[in-house]
Design a protein around this motif. Structure first.
Motif, PDB file in Angstrom:
ATOM      1  N   MET A 151       4.601  -4.280  -6.268  1.00  0.00           N
ATOM      2  CA  MET A 151       3.388  -4.928  -5.585  1.00  0.00           C
ATOM      3  C   MET A 151       3.025  -3.761  -4.376  1.00  0.00           C
ATOM      4  O   MET A 151       1.753  -3.889  -4.008  1.00  0.00           O
ATOM      5  CB  MET A 151       3.876  -6.153  -4.881  1.00  0.00           C
ATOM      6  CG  MET A 151       4.179  -7.175  -6.006  1.00  0.00           C
ATOM      7  SD  MET A 151       2.764  -7.975  -7.170  1.00  0.00           S
ATOM      8  CE  MET A 151       1.672  -8.292  -5.911  1.00  0.00           C
ATOM      9  N   LYS A 152       3.679  -2.928  -3.929  1.00  0.00           N
ATOM     10  CA  LYS A 152       3.053  -1.925  -2.861  1.00  0.00           C
ATOM     11  C   LYS A 152       2.212  -1.279  -3.697  1.00  0.00           C
ATOM     12  O   LYS A 152       1.137  -0.565  -2.660  1.00  0.00           O
ATOM     13  CB  LYS A 152       4.290  -0.993  -2.440  1.00  0.00           C
ATOM     14  CG  LYS A 152       5.475  -1.781  -1.611  1.00  0.00           C
ATOM     15  CD  LYS A 152       6.061  -0.783  -1.134  1.00  0.00           C
ATOM     16  CE  LYS A 152       7.078   0.173  -2.002  1.00  0.00           C
ATOM     17  NZ  LYS A 152       8.185   0.979  -1.470  1.00  0.00           N
ATOM     18  N   ASN A 153       1.868  -1.113  -4.888  1.00  0.00           N
ATOM     19  CA  ASN A 153       0.999  -0.401  -5.376  1.00  0.00           C
ATOM     20  C   ASN A 153      -0.407  -0.903  -5.162  1.00  0.00           C
ATOM     21  O   ASN A 153      -1.601  -0.164  -5.205  1.00  0.00           O
ATOM     22  CB  ASN A 153       0.930  -0.312  -6.801  1.00  0.00           C
ATOM     23  CG  ASN A 153       2.242   0.729  -7.424  1.00  0.00           C
ATOM     24  OD1 ASN A 153       2.257   1.658  -6.683  1.00  0.00           O
ATOM     25  ND2 ASN A 153       2.982   0.449  -8.696  1.00  0.00           N
ATOM     26  N   LEU A 154      -0.698  -2.163  -4.932  1.00  0.00           N
ATOM     27  CA  LEU A 154      -1.694  -2.780  -4.386  1.00  0.00           C
ATOM     28  C   LEU A 154      -2.220  -2.085  -3.174  1.00  0.00           C
ATOM     29  O   LEU A 154      -3.734  -2.167  -2.942  1.00  0.00           O
ATOM     30  CB  LEU A 154      -1.771  -4.140  -4.429  1.00  0.00           C
ATOM     31  CG  LEU A 154      -1.451  -4.837  -5.706  1.00  0.00           C
ATOM     32  CD1 LEU A 154      -1.355  -6.410  -5.343  1.00  0.00           C
ATOM     33  CD2 LEU A 154      -2.556  -4.658  -6.753  1.00  0.00           C
ATOM     34  N   GLU A 155      -1.515  -1.424  -2.390  1.00  0.00           N
ATOM     35  CA  GLU A 155      -2.033  -1.062  -1.240  1.00  0.00           C
ATOM     36  C   GLU A 155      -2.215   0.480  -1.389  1.00  0.00           C
ATOM     37  O   GLU A 155      -2.672   1.036  -0.594  1.00  0.00           O
ATOM     38  CB  GLU A 155      -1.009  -1.383   0.053  1.00  0.00           C
ATOM     39  CG  GLU A 155      -0.704  -2.805   0.296  1.00  0.00           C
ATOM     40  CD  GLU A 155      -2.143  -3.528   0.441  1.00  0.00           C
ATOM     41  OE1 GLU A 155      -2.924  -2.964   1.148  1.00  0.00           O
ATOM     42  OE2 GLU A 155      -2.118  -4.630   0.068  1.00  0.00           O
ATOM     43  N   ALA A 156      -1.608   1.007  -2.528  1.00  0.00           N
ATOM     44  CA  ALA A 156      -1.609   2.656  -2.544  1.00  0.00           C
ATOM     45  C   ALA A 156      -2.927   2.838  -3.432  1.00  0.00           C
ATOM     46  O   ALA A 156      -3.183   4.016  -3.418  1.00  0.00           O
ATOM     47  CB  ALA A 156      -0.662   2.801  -3.425  1.00  0.00           C
ATOM     48  N   VAL A 157      -3.514   1.976  -4.267  1.00  0.00           N
ATOM     49  CA  VAL A 157      -4.696   2.292  -4.989  1.00  0.00           C
ATOM     50  C   VAL A 157      -5.900   2.051  -4.278  1.00  0.00           C
ATOM     51  O   VAL A 157      -5.984   1.367  -3.354  1.00  0.00           O
ATOM     52  CB  VAL A 157      -4.686   1.396  -6.306  1.00  0.00           C
ATOM     53  CG1 VAL A 157      -3.481   1.645  -7.121  1.00  0.00           C
ATOM     54  CG2 VAL A 157      -4.865   0.006  -5.843  1.00  0.00           C
ATOM     55  N   GLY A 158      -6.963   2.762  -4.749  1.00  0.00           N
ATOM     56  CA  GLY A 158      -8.302   2.681  -4.081  1.00  0.00           C
ATOM     57  C   GLY A 158      -9.497   2.733  -4.905  1.00  0.00           C
ATOM     58  O   GLY A 158      -9.476   2.439  -6.092  1.00  0.00           O
ATOM     59  N   GLU A 159     -10.547   3.394  -4.190  1.00  0.00           N
ATOM     60  CA  GLU A 159     -11.942   3.038  -5.074  1.00  0.00           C
ATOM     61  C   GLU A 159     -12.078   3.837  -6.091  1.00  0.00           C
ATOM     62  O   GLU A 159     -12.917   3.593  -7.044  1.00  0.00           O
ATOM     63  CB  GLU A 159     -13.177   3.278  -3.733  1.00  0.00           C
ATOM     64  CG  GLU A 159     -12.837   4.546  -3.221  1.00  0.00           C
ATOM     65  CD  GLU A 159     -14.009   4.750  -2.174  1.00  0.00           C
ATOM     66  OE1 GLU A 159     -14.313   5.591  -1.883  1.00  0.00           O
ATOM     67  OE2 GLU A 159     -14.736   3.673  -2.053  1.00  0.00           O
ATOM     68  N   ASN A 160     -11.099   5.018  -6.129  1.00  0.00           N
ATOM     69  CA  ASN A 160     -11.232   5.734  -7.715  1.00  0.00           C
ATOM     70  C   ASN A 160     -10.490   5.216  -8.822  1.00  0.00           C
ATOM     71  O   ASN A 160     -10.412   5.933  -9.840  1.00  0.00           O
ATOM     72  CB  ASN A 160     -11.116   7.101  -7.244  1.00  0.00           C
ATOM     73  CG  ASN A 160     -12.110   7.660  -6.155  1.00  0.00           C
ATOM     74  OD1 ASN A 160     -13.581   7.494  -6.443  1.00  0.00           O
ATOM     75  ND2 ASN A 160     -11.854   8.545  -5.270  1.00  0.00           N
ATOM     76  N   ASP A 161      -9.769   4.215  -8.441  1.00  0.00           N
ATOM     77  CA  ASP A 161      -8.568   4.107  -9.252  1.00  0.00           C
ATOM     78  C   ASP A 161      -8.883   3.007 -10.100  1.00  0.00           C
ATOM     79  O   ASP A 161      -9.989   2.195 -10.010  1.00  0.00           O
ATOM     80  CB  ASP A 161      -7.091   3.963  -8.429  1.00  0.00           C
ATOM     81  CG  ASP A 161      -6.669   4.861  -7.618  1.00  0.00           C
ATOM     82  OD1 ASP A 161      -7.008   6.168  -8.143  1.00  0.00           O
ATOM     83  OD2 ASP A 161      -6.546   4.650  -6.507  1.00  0.00           O
ATOM     84  N   GLU A 162      -7.896   2.537 -11.306  1.00  0.00           N
ATOM     85  CA  GLU A 162      -8.334   1.511 -12.259  1.00  0.00           C
ATOM     86  C   GLU A 162      -6.802   0.852 -12.242  1.00  0.00           C
ATOM     87  O   GLU A 162      -5.813   1.215 -12.299  1.00  0.00           O
ATOM     88  CB  GLU A 162      -8.618   2.093 -13.656  1.00  0.00           C
ATOM     89  CG  GLU A 162     -10.075   2.884 -13.210  1.00  0.00           C
ATOM     90  CD  GLU A 162     -10.464   3.493 -14.693  1.00  0.00           C
ATOM     91  OE1 GLU A 162      -9.953   3.400 -15.609  1.00  0.00           O
ATOM     92  OE2 GLU A 162     -11.290   4.570 -14.449  1.00  0.00           O
ATOM     93  N   ILE A 163      -6.991  -0.617 -12.508  1.00  0.00           N
ATOM     94  CA  ILE A 163      -5.735  -1.315 -12.898  1.00  0.00           C
ATOM     95  C   ILE A 163      -6.338  -2.098 -14.261  1.00  0.00           C
ATOM     96  O   ILE A 163      -7.109  -2.623 -14.436  1.00  0.00           O
ATOM     97  CB  ILE A 163      -5.472  -2.357 -11.842  1.00  0.00           C
ATOM     98  CG1 ILE A 163      -5.165  -1.771 -10.592  1.00  0.00           C
ATOM     99  CG2 ILE A 163      -4.644  -3.487 -12.356  1.00  0.00           C
ATOM    100  CD1 ILE A 163      -4.922  -2.951  -9.400  1.00  0.00           C
ATOM    101  N   LYS A 164      -4.905  -1.856 -15.095  1.00  0.00           N
ATOM    102  CA  LYS A 164      -5.188  -2.389 -16.522  1.00  0.00           C
ATOM    103  C   LYS A 164      -4.306  -3.402 -16.963  1.00  0.00           C
ATOM    104  O   LYS A 164      -3.127  -3.474 -16.431  1.00  0.00           O
ATOM    105  CB  LYS A 164      -5.122  -1.018 -17.284  1.00  0.00           C
ATOM    106  CG  LYS A 164      -5.415  -1.377 -18.922  1.00  0.00           C
ATOM    107  CD  LYS A 164      -5.159  -0.119 -19.872  1.00  0.00           C
ATOM    108  CE  LYS A 164      -3.618   0.338 -19.904  1.00  0.00           C
ATOM    109  NZ  LYS A 164      -3.458   1.457 -20.939  1.00  0.00           N
TER     110      LYS A 164
END
Length: 242
Positions: A151-164
């Motif tokens: 769940m910490k990845n939700l704070e580590a991703v940003g506007e250039n990233d993608e979630i699949k």
């Protein structure tokens, strides 16, 4: 580091689908998704240094084009090496299992490549260079690996990233819809991807008809993108190195 394969193909998924890309597939994965199409990367691989990987990537990414001038003796246009493929994807297996991935990512970024990484979402992505485009999976129930997402990845991703989300059933779809809405994913990242599972050529698992997934998405008005694996339409779905 252990490498299963390094090859040049088109990007098959995500917002850069269809673009030429050099893929570096690392060996090893700690998850066992029921519909995994790269199980051949679980074991084996060739031991390579980061510099050896960089050299091979450069070989595949570099092409030749004619310059405006000519050779002194023949008067023919000289060939000049240029980087024809600036896009590199780090994938697996699970690339974040190998510590050398961070140095490799840093070197690729420093060399001027656009660098992507495809990861299961089970490992923290925050150690990667900020410039690396992170495509982070959230495993749905039918994968057999639900509740592995960090769940910490939700704070580590940003506007250039993608979630699949890879989706094989209505149950998976409802999970992905709920997760997307509860965590405001469409506002966190560049794109949320819903990808239907592709039929296994050997009949090991049944895929989800893309039209069915599209109908669900349209019915619910989700601000997500349908993801289809383009390389499985260009080549036979079981083909390696594409």
């Amino acid at each position: 580091m252990f490498i299963t394969e390094i090859f040049k193909s088109i990007q098959g998924e995500g917002t850069r689908a269809g673009l030429p890309c050099v893929f570096v597939r690392l060996t090893g994965c700690n998850l066992r998704c029921t519909w995994c199409d790269t199980a051949y990367a679980f074991h084996g691989g060739k031991k390579m240094s980061v510099d050896e990987v960089m050299e091979r990537v450069e070989e595949l990414a570099t092409g030749e084009e004619k310059s405006a001038g000519g050779t002194p003796f023949q008067g023919k246009p000289a060939l000049q090496k240029v980087r024809a493929v600036p896009l590199v994807e780090l994938t697996g297996g699970e690339p974040l299992l190998q510590e050398e991935i961070y140095l490799l990512a840093e070197k690729l970024v420093a060399a001027g490549y656009t660098v992507m990484i495809e990861t299961s979402g089970e490992k923290f992505v925050g150690r990667l260079p900020r410039e690396v485009i992170k495509i982070v999976d959230v495993k749905c129930p039918d994968s057999g690996e639900a509740d592995t997402f960090e769940m910490k990845n939700l704070e580590a991703v940003g506007e250039n990233d993608e979630i699949k989300f890879v989706i094989s059933s209505r149950k998976d779809y409802e999970f992905a819809r709920k997760f997307t809405r509860e965590h405001g994913l469409s506002e966190k990242v560049k794109q949320v991807l819903f990808s239907p599972v592709f039929d296994d050529p050997e009949g090991k698992w049944k895929g989800l008809e893309p039209r069915q997934l599209v109908e669900w998405m349209l019915e619910d008005g989700l601000a997500v993108r349908l993801g289809l694996q383009l390389h499985k339409f260009v080549w036979h779905p079981a083909t390696k190195g594409v």
